[in-house]
Design an enzyme around this catalytic site. Structure first.
Site, mmCIF file in Angstrom:
data_model
loop_
_atom_site.group_PDB
_atom_site.id
_atom_site.type_symbol
_atom_site.label_atom_id
_atom_site.label_comp_id
_atom_site.label_asym_id
_atom_site.label_seq_id
_atom_site.Cartn_x
_atom_site.Cartn_y
_atom_site.Cartn_z
ATOM 1 N N LYS A 22 0.821 -1.218 0.000
ATOM 2 C CA LYS A 22 0.000 0.000 0.000
ATOM 3 C C LYS A 22 0.850 1.261 0.000
ATOM 4 O O LYS A 22 0.644 2.175 -0.795
ATOM 5 C CB LYS A 22 -0.919 -0.005 1.214
ATOM 6 C CG LYS A 22 -1.610 1.326 1.519
ATOM 7 C CD LYS A 22 -2.369 1.274 2.823
ATOM 8 C CE LYS A 22 -3.021 2.619 3.143
ATOM 9 N NZ LYS A 22 -2.059 3.573 3.721
ATOM 10 N N ASN A 23 1.822 1.336 0.917
ATOM 11 C CA ASN A 23 2.589 2.573 1.056
ATOM 12 C C ASN A 23 3.462 2.846 -0.168
ATOM 13 O O ASN A 23 3.709 4.005 -0.508
ATOM 14 C CB ASN A 23 3.442 2.519 2.328
ATOM 15 C CG ASN A 23 2.592 2.588 3.587
ATOM 16 O OD1 ASN A 23 1.455 3.055 3.554
ATOM 17 N ND2 ASN A 23 3.108 2.100 4.694
ATOM 18 N N ARG A 97 -4.808 10.635 2.687
ATOM 19 C CA ARG A 97 -3.511 11.067 3.190
ATOM 20 C C ARG A 97 -2.450 11.113 2.079
ATOM 21 O O ARG A 97 -1.652 12.028 1.995
ATOM 22 C CB ARG A 97 -3.054 10.104 4.300
ATOM 23 C CG ARG A 97 -1.702 10.437 4.916
ATOM 24 C CD ARG A 97 -1.765 11.649 5.799
ATOM 25 N NE ARG A 97 -0.460 12.067 6.251
ATOM 26 C CZ ARG A 97 -0.240 13.161 6.956
ATOM 27 N NH1 ARG A 97 -1.241 13.918 7.323
ATOM 28 N NH2 ARG A 97 0.970 13.508 7.337
ATOM 29 N N ASP A 121 -5.585 8.331 8.773
ATOM 30 C CA ASP A 121 -5.817 7.720 10.080
ATOM 31 C C ASP A 121 -5.826 8.756 11.196
ATOM 32 O O ASP A 121 -5.074 9.739 11.162
ATOM 33 C CB ASP A 121 -4.711 6.709 10.404
ATOM 34 C CG ASP A 121 -4.880 5.420 9.612
ATOM 35 O OD1 ASP A 121 -6.027 5.050 9.346
ATOM 36 O OD2 ASP A 121 -3.864 4.809 9.279
ATOM 37 N N ASP A 319 4.030 0.702 11.818
ATOM 38 C CA ASP A 319 2.777 0.103 11.375
ATOM 39 C C ASP A 319 2.559 -1.300 11.927
ATOM 40 O O ASP A 319 1.436 -1.825 11.844
ATOM 41 C CB ASP A 319 2.716 0.063 9.844
ATOM 42 C CG ASP A 319 2.407 1.421 9.237
ATOM 43 O OD1 ASP A 319 1.984 2.310 9.988
ATOM 44 O OD2 ASP A 319 2.594 1.601 8.023
ATOM 45 N N MET A 341 6.234 7.486 17.465
ATOM 46 C CA MET A 341 5.896 8.468 16.422
ATOM 47 C C MET A 341 4.505 9.071 16.558
ATOM 48 O O MET A 341 4.305 10.241 16.253
ATOM 49 C CB MET A 341 6.049 7.825 15.045
ATOM 50 C CG MET A 341 7.479 7.411 14.733
ATOM 51 S SD MET A 341 7.648 6.831 13.028
ATOM 52 C CE MET A 341 9.369 6.286 13.056
#
Length: 435
Positions: A22-23, A97, A121, A319, A341
């Site tokens: 996905k990223n 995002r 998110d 993640d 984070m």
């Protein structure tokens, strides 16, 4: 709004292939704007965030054609820049995002970019300063409309420069990199992110005619070029899915083989789960996790409690901290999970506590998990998915629990995991989607 009805306590068995990352997909899709030639991309996951970005590109005038189940062709020869000024564009961009990474390619090729404050998110503050400071150092002029929350950038005369990023932001590095590939002269980016997905972006851009060196390190050098060409690109398997499936196998005492995992690109992810006591065997590029009734968390050499914390690559990805946390609830031993984070990412643990997990939320960033060694199984409850990763963690908890669970707001899970209910049902799970 959709929900999952999950029957817990079933053992799964079989093979599962991770989706495309996905990223990485969000970066690569934005990069198609850098050329007027055709870009062919394979292993694109069918998930909400990616589909919304593809739809946004099509609205901008990019010709999109599906060439296979997970393959698309993109041609950005005729981008409608006037569309960027419409309320429709700003509304769509604000819901995603990854839309912020449209700015780098737009600045590089067209000299201007505009976008509304992106969503995503609800896991805490996710500032964009790194992106915009980088653009400014390249010579762009930045304006933020605080009332409408719209970013306007003029980048008609981008010039290469040296910059030291204030944080090794993955999306920030990708955005600045895409702006710099067509800037005049040489750009040096220090403290750059170096995740495999960013390495993939650099490799793709170099195939398109860019001149990027230092790929895989935190020091990138970019010699600007006048034009980029088309290319073909295949996404990596999603490392977050792979880590999720490892945790799922352990929690449900299941025998699962993760196919085509590209193990050499996973960094310390397998070793971190091994420290949780999870057995695994590498079979070529596949990861085989045997059914385990018990798994025991390691301690540090001096006997102190193991800490698993997120860090910039090659450290452990943030993640997967939610997956580590839920997996620890049925292990033997104790672990401190430190989410550095994002200050809201651990707040889903209240649902796990309601299910019977022993977790002490020390503060917004740290949680201590006391493993029950399956002596007290989790029990099914009704809960709501707050974000992508927490949602899958709750799904894993529900699959391992006694009784039935209902997970609401599974659209959050759909944003990052394609057909997750169907794929897990094929392994023997009992997940029913309720609309």
């Amino acid at each position: 709004m959709s929900s999952f009805r999950v029957k817990g306590g079933l053992k799964l068995k079989g093979e599962i292939t991770p989706q495309g990352a996905k990223n990485e997909a969000l970066q690569i899709l934005c990069a198609v704007l850098l050329t007027e030639e055709t870009v062919h991309i394979h292993k694109i996951p069918n998930i909400r965030d990616v589909n919304k970005l593809i739809e946004l590109l099509a609205d901008m005038g990019v010709e999109v054609s599906k060439t296979g189940p997970e393959s698309y062709q993109f041609n950005a020869a005729k981008v409608d820049l006037d569309y960027l000024d419409t309320d429709k564009f700003l509304t769509k961009a604000s819901s995603l995002r990854g839309s912020v990474m449209l700015l780098g390619p737009l600045l590089a090729r067209f000299g201007k970019g505009k976008i509304s404050k992106p969503g995503g998110d609800k896991i805490g503050r996710r500032r964009l300063d790194t992106h915009f400071v980088g653009f400014q150092k390249l010579g762009a002029k930045f304006n933020y409309d605080t009332k409408r929350e719209i970013y306007n950038i003029d980048g008609h005369a981008l010039k290469g420069t040296y910059m030291l990023l204030d944080e090794a932001s993955v999306t920030g590095t990708a955005n600045i990199l895409m702006a710099a590939v067509m800037a005049e002269g040489k750009t040096t980016i220090y403290n750059a992110a170096c995740e495999p997905y960013l390495q993939q972006l650099c490799d793709m851009l170099n195939r398109m005619g860019a001149n990027i060196t230092g790929v895989g390190s935190n020091l990138l050098h970019i010699e600007g070029v006048k034009k980029l060409n088309g290319t073909e690109h295949t996404l990596l398997p999603d490392m977050i899915e792979i880590g999720s499936f490892i945790g799922l196998a352990a929690m449900t005492q299941s025998e699962i083989t993760i196919k085509d995992a590209q193990i050499h690109r996973l960094g310390i992810i397998p070793d971190t789960f091994k420290r949780m006591g999870i057995q695994m065997e590498f079979r070529g590029d596949d990861i085989h996790i045997p059914a385990q009734k018990h798994y025991e968390i390691e301690t540090f050499i001096d006997g102190s409690i193991l800490t698993v914390a997120d860090a910039i690559w090659p450290g452990f990805t943030p993640d997967l901290l939610s997956i580590v946390l839920v997996t620890a609830t049925q292990a033997k031993g104790t672990v401190l999970v430190h989410q550095k984070m994002f200050e809201s990412r651990l707040f889903f643990v209240d649902k796990l506590i309601d299910m019977g997990a022993q977790i002490i939320l020390c503060d917004p960033h740290r949680a201590t998990v006391i493993g029950l060694d399956r002596k007290y199984p989790l029990k099914g409850i009704r809960m709501t998915s707050p974000d992508i990763r927490a949602g899958v963690s709750l799904l894993i908890a529900a699959l391992s629990a006694e009784g039935q669970s209902i997970i609401d707001n599974v659209e959050q899970i759909d944003r990052g995991y394609q057909y997750i209910d169907q794929r897990l049902n094929a392994l023997g799970a009992d997940i029913v989607r309720i609309d």
